[in-house]
Design an enzyme around this catalytic site. Structure first.
Site, PDB file in Angstrom:
ATOM      1  N   ASP A  51       0.825  -1.062  -0.220  1.00 11.18           N
ATOM      2  CA  ASP A  51      -0.038  -0.049  -0.039  1.00 11.18           C
ATOM      3  C   ASP A  51       0.731   1.228  -0.139  1.00 11.18           C
ATOM      4  OD1 ASP A  51       1.054  -0.041   2.485  1.00 11.18           O
ATOM      5  OD2 ASP A  51      -0.787   0.253   3.622  1.00 11.18           O
ATOM      6  N   GLU A  52       1.845   1.015  -0.280  1.00  8.75           N
ATOM      7  CA  GLU A  52       2.853   2.534  -0.469  1.00  8.75           C
ATOM      8  C   GLU A  52       3.952   2.202  -1.746  1.00  8.75           C
ATOM      9  OE1 GLU A  52       5.561   4.674   2.971  1.00  8.75           O
ATOM     10  OE2 GLU A  52       4.944   2.537   3.165  1.00  8.75           O
TER      11      GLU A  52
END
Length: 255
Positions: A51-52
């Site tokens: 998620d990054e």
């Protein structure tokens, strides 16, 4: 940090909390969609985690406009809200992202002016710094280092001794000196794992076999995406480690 459901059962029951099972396959698929959309706009991208991501905005005249466009595209295409922090280094961009979530309506925050950076570091708890884990946090707090600004005032030799070269690089990045580049071509994974917990006690051998087959297929899919091959395959089975009514079992087989 997560905890087993049974440890907070009273809180769940007393507050009508809804509990849902995780779906990591769905998380992975949605992550791939988001990263693909970002890659279309910014070719130089480092997918840091599920998620990054980090992106190189060097040469972009209006970075805030580009970031806002990225956010709009991702939200419209996937329904997932994202936040974007803009700064001269990776570590400062993490700081900017913290404030993008906390202090902006549009989820985009540019940390570029020196006075602005100093103020942000004076407000940011040292616990929120990228790379500061629980052990380093306890150590820093014991020396009265509570804010990120306190951390950048420390002597570099002291930081190197107490937090190794990674801590020193983090400190220099907070001062605006880039130490971590964009890794657009990360090395291949050394291991791939797919695991799930059953929602209820399972006593059927067929159910376990079907689950193993499904997990093996998912691992093979991940392996193909990596364009890799496997030397070993392992299957691990274990019972509930928190159960008070039965002995704990952990077993594995590798081929």
């Amino acid at each position: 940090m997560g905890v087993p459901v049974f440890q907070v059962r009273d809180i769940i029951d007393n507050n009508n909390v809804y509990v849902f099972s995780t779906n990591f396959a769905l998380y992975g698929d949605m992550s791939s969609r988001v990263m693909s959309l970002l890659s279309d706009i910014s070719p130089e991208i480092e997918i840091y985690s599920i998620d990054e991501a980090f992106m190189n905005f060097t040469g972009v005249k209006d970075s805030v406009h580009l970031a806002s466009r990225m956010k709009s595209v991702v939200t419209k295409s996937t329904g997932i809200p994202i936040s974007i922090g803009i700064a001269a280094t990776k570590t400062l961009s993490k700081v900017a992202n913290y404030f993008a979530k906390k202090q902006t309506a549009n989820g985009v925050y540019a940390l570029t002016e020196q006075q602005q950076i100093v103020q942000a570091l004076k407000e940011l708890p040292v616990s929120k710094l990228w790379g500061v884990g629980s052990r380093h946090l306890r150590m820093l707090n014991s020396y009265g280092i509570n804010k990120a600004y306190d951390f950048i005032q420390l002597n570099e030799e002291w930081v190197l001794e107490k937090m190794t070269i990674m801590g020193l690089r983090m400190q220099r990045e907070l001062k605006g000196d880039p130490c971590f580049g964009i890794d657009a071509y990360p090395s291949r994974k050394k291991n791939i794992r797919t695991s799930r917990s059953f929602g209820v006690k399972v006593k059927s051998l067929q159910t376990i076999q079907e689950s193993i087959i499904a997990h093996a297929a998912r691992c093979a899919e991940k392996l193909r995406i990596e364009n890799s091959c496997a030397r070993y395959v392992s299957v691990i089975l274990r019972t509930n480690p928190f159960s008070k009514s039965q002995d704990y079992y952990y077993g594995y087989k590798s081929i």
